[in-house]
Design an enzyme around this catalytic site. Structure first.
Site, PDB file in Angstrom:
ATOM      1  N   GLY A  93     -68.474 -47.084   0.316  1.00 45.71           N
ATOM      2  CA  GLY A  93     -67.598 -45.702   0.586  1.00 45.71           C
ATOM      3  C   GLY A  93     -67.225 -45.941   1.676  1.00 45.71           C
ATOM      4  N   ASN A 120     -70.083 -50.277  -9.398  1.00 41.34           N
ATOM      5  CA  ASN A 120     -70.472 -51.382 -10.390  1.00 41.34           C
ATOM      6  C   ASN A 120     -70.631 -50.985 -11.923  1.00 41.34           C
ATOM      7  OD1 ASN A 120     -70.911 -53.353  -8.476  1.00 41.34           O
ATOM      8  ND2 ASN A 120     -72.804 -52.849  -7.841  1.00 41.34           N
ATOM      9  N   LYS A 145     -66.039 -58.624 -12.860  1.00 45.84           N
ATOM     10  CA  LYS A 145     -66.872 -58.348 -11.824  1.00 45.84           C
ATOM     11  C   LYS A 145     -68.412 -58.051 -12.425  1.00 45.84           C
ATOM     12  CE  LYS A 145     -68.404 -56.703  -7.893  1.00 45.84           C
ATOM     13  NZ  LYS A 145     -67.963 -55.286  -7.498  1.00 45.84           N
ATOM     14  N   ASN A 195     -72.027 -59.875 -11.230  1.00 44.89           N
ATOM     15  CA  ASN A 195     -73.217 -59.305 -10.719  1.00 44.89           C
ATOM     16  C   ASN A 195     -74.280 -59.817 -11.794  1.00 44.89           C
ATOM     17  OD1 ASN A 195     -71.885 -57.554  -8.749  1.00 44.89           O
ATOM     18  ND2 ASN A 195     -71.263 -55.987 -10.299  1.00 44.89           N
ATOM     19  N   ASN A 234     -76.871 -60.546  -8.640  1.00 44.03           N
ATOM     20  CA  ASN A 234     -77.692 -59.481  -7.995  1.00 44.03           C
ATOM     21  C   ASN A 234     -79.145 -59.734  -8.522  1.00 44.03           C
ATOM     22  OD1 ASN A 234     -75.056 -58.427  -7.853  1.00 44.03           O
ATOM     23  ND2 ASN A 234     -75.701 -56.517  -8.082  1.00 44.03           N
ATOM     24  N   SER A 288     -77.375 -59.164  -2.494  1.00 45.30           N
ATOM     25  CA  SER A 288     -76.934 -58.118  -3.395  1.00 45.30           C
ATOM     26  C   SER A 288     -77.361 -56.735  -3.160  1.00 45.30           C
ATOM     27  CB  SER A 288     -77.134 -58.604  -4.961  1.00 45.30           C
ATOM     28  OG  SER A 288     -78.547 -58.316  -5.108  1.00 45.30           O
ATOM     29  N   SER A 289     -76.363 -56.021  -3.862  1.00 45.64           N
ATOM     30  CA  SER A 289     -76.833 -54.616  -3.774  1.00 45.64           C
ATOM     31  C   SER A 289     -78.174 -54.128  -4.218  1.00 45.64           C
ATOM     32  CB  SER A 289     -75.715 -53.500  -4.533  1.00 45.64           C
ATOM     33  OG  SER A 289     -75.452 -53.720  -5.652  1.00 45.64           O
TER      34      SER A 289
END
Length: 297
Positions: free
Chosen positions: A12, A102, A178, A182, A186, A247-248
């Protein structure tokens, strides 16, 4: 354009900051430590091409969304319901809520929760919060958005702000593309706490990723999803274009936070069970990440 960013974390702050830098009226709705730093010193946009402080509004209150024409909805998938409910009393009737999240189910969920128009976007950016009010950009940044009443204006605003953006009639397929990326990266990055470039150099890693991706594609096919492009090339490209990115999910585990794993590998497991497609590699990754989360309390 007046823009509000709900959940101004790494994603964001990057997109909201780029729009603010281009002259749009942006408010970031974020955690207190970020809001305090941003209000005091501005948002630090530390990118591959420039390092600047951008003057932008910030608030901890959902009511700051009042008057926004565009809401960038950037909360974790686990917080979609609660964040939408917090926004609902303050959203303008003609606002567009654009999900930059995500997972593949968030925009549909927003349409169930809100009377305003909601649309999905696929996000390809490597970024992290390097400190309060400090966003560090590691690479990429393009968006794919689905058609809406405002899609042309939104795409134009992003492009003018230096964010490559396209409108696609197959955002569902792009979201799944996507999701596959991930699922491949991830959990492995989270379990090992390694960035993508180093991760793929490990013995047997690319073969393991192949198994993960094959399961995801089998589930997508059974679910009637058409995934665009060359998936194998896209998987390789992540490590090449984002070699230093964690990764997040890895960032969440490192901070002792609950991750979105239920909406990534966990979603593949659930859809596989519903469709009769075995997903042992994704199941193992889902279980391991959940065990690490539980161990951390």
């Amino acid at each position: 354009m007046k823009v509000a960013v709900m959940g101004a974390g790494a994603v964001g702050c990057y997109y909201g900051g780029m729009l603010a830098r281009a002259g749009h009226d942006v408010v970031l709705i974020a955690r207190p430590q970020h809001v305090e730093a941003i209000m005091r010193e501005g948002l630090r946009l530390d990118t591959q091409h420039f390092d600047e402080r951008v003057r932008v509004s910030a608030s901890i209150e959902a009511s700051a969304v009042k008057g926004a024409e565009l809401v960038l909805f950037c909360v974790k998938s686990t917080d979609t319901d609660s964040a939408a409910q917090a926004l609902a009393p303050y959203l303008d009737g003609d606002a567009l809520v654009l999900s930059l999240q995500n997972g593949v189910e968030n925009a549909a969920r927003l349409r169930e929760l809100l009377p305003q128009e909601a649309a999905a976007a696929v996000v390809y950016v490597a970024s992290e919060m390097a400190g309060p009010g400090h966003i560090r950009h590691h690479g990429r940044g393009e968006l794919v958005i689905e058609p809406s009443t405002m899609s042309e204006a939104v795409a134009r605003a992003f492009v003018d702000a230096g964010v490559p953006t396209e409108i696609s009639d197959n955002v569902r397929g792009a979201l799944w593309a996507k999701l596959v990326l991930n699922c491949a990266y991830n959990a492995l990055s989270a379990i090992t706490q390694m960035p993508y470039g180093k991760l793929v150099q490990g013995e047997g890693v690319t073969r393991a990723m192949r198994d993960i991706v094959d399961e995801c594609l089998a589930v997508a096919t059974a679910d009637g999803v058409t995934i665009p492009g060359d998936v194998d090339a896209a998987v390789r490209r992540i490590a090449e274009t984002m070699p230093n990115q964690f990764s997040s999910t890895a960032q969440d585990l490192a901070r002792g936070k609950k991750s979105e794993i239920d909406h990534l590998n966990g979603l593949i497991v659930r859809r596989g069970e519903a469709l009769g497609v075995p997903t042992p590699a994704n199941r193992l990754l889902h279980v391991l990440v959940r065990l690490i989360e539980n161990k951390a309390g």
